[in-house]
Scaffold this motif. Sequence first.
Motif, PDB file in Angstrom:
ATOM      1  N   ARG A 118       0.829  -1.204   0.000  1.00  0.00           N
ATOM      2  CA  ARG A 118       0.000   0.000   0.000  1.00  0.00           C
ATOM      3  C   ARG A 118       0.871   1.264   0.000  1.00  0.00           C
ATOM      4  NH1 ARG A 118      -2.860  -3.338   3.733  1.00  0.00           N
ATOM      5  NH2 ARG A 118      -4.783  -4.164   2.805  1.00  0.00           N
ATOM      6  N   LYS A 120       2.221   4.785  -1.177  1.00  0.00           N
ATOM      7  CA  LYS A 120       1.718   5.978  -1.839  1.00  0.00           C
ATOM      8  C   LYS A 120       2.660   6.364  -2.979  1.00  0.00           C
ATOM      9  CE  LYS A 120      -0.463   7.818   2.332  1.00  0.00           C
ATOM     10  NZ  LYS A 120      -0.498   8.945   3.300  1.00  0.00           N
ATOM     11  N   TYR A 207       0.426   0.907  -7.765  1.00  0.00           N
ATOM     12  CA  TYR A 207      -0.601  -0.006  -8.274  1.00  0.00           C
ATOM     13  C   TYR A 207      -0.386  -1.424  -7.763  1.00  0.00           C
ATOM     14  CZ  TYR A 207      -3.180  -2.898 -11.639  1.00  0.00           C
ATOM     15  OH  TYR A 207      -4.002  -3.833 -12.214  1.00  0.00           O
ATOM     16  N   SER A 210      -0.850  -2.030  -4.045  1.00  0.00           N
ATOM     17  CA  SER A 210      -2.208  -1.829  -3.536  1.00  0.00           C
ATOM     18  C   SER A 210      -2.928  -3.152  -3.303  1.00  0.00           C
ATOM     19  CB  SER A 210      -3.022  -0.954  -4.495  1.00  0.00           C
ATOM     20  OG  SER A 210      -3.332  -1.648  -5.689  1.00  0.00           O
TER      21      SER A 210
END
Length: 258
Positions: A118, A120, A207, A210
């Motif tokens: 996850r 950023k 991506y 995630s």
Amino acid sequence: MKRARIAWAGAVHDAIEIDGQLELQTAAFRGRRVAFDDVVWLPPLAPVPHARTVLALGLNYADHAKELAFKPPTEPLAFAKGEASLIGHRAHTVRPAGVQFMHYECELAVVIGRAARRVKRDDAYDFVAGYTVANDYAIRDYLENWYRPNLRVKNRDTCTPIGPWLVDAADVADPMNLALQTTVNGAVTQRGNTGDMVFDIPALIAYFSSFMTLQPGDLILTGTPDGVVDCQPGDVVITSIDGIGDLHNTITAPASSA
């Protein structure tokens, strides 16, 4: 710093590039220098205690998508590759018997440096250990779906040369502004720039992380620009990225038809 992994004198060594030579980092030989031509080049990636994940991108350059008469994707078109497909600098890639179209793909490969989950976008580069050159060969004969290449297209033994160097991330000022070039038998056949990616490196790390955990040593192959051509046994293919390296590879025929 440019880091390499080589076989020399019956053992595998980590090495760095110093003044046009390889300086061994193995404890017993630390500081000894050997010539580029005196070693076997291995993928510049240390073994990891788990299966390495190799993630590759399809149609991640708009010009390559256009070359194939496709629109650029609206989200990353990704597929996985096995570590057995990886070979080193100056190694040979087998062109299977009977195929009609096998082409190189010069790609910037991102090597993950620490576990990423996850992430950023703004923090993505903090998770990159370095960069190397990949040549992600494809066989169009085996292609059933451009958007999701099947295993025989992209996951064959010897089909992904990588190297010669792993360049530390700190030594690459702007990975999204690097010139790419491929030559076949000395003739330039492909030119591009990483700035033309549809999805840039931070977007790809954000991506993938995630929905999955990226581990140290995992690879992201970021796609190729247009200009791919068919390659035959005996062809010498050099895929180059400014500041990262020149990856040499030779196409060979199989030992027996398969």
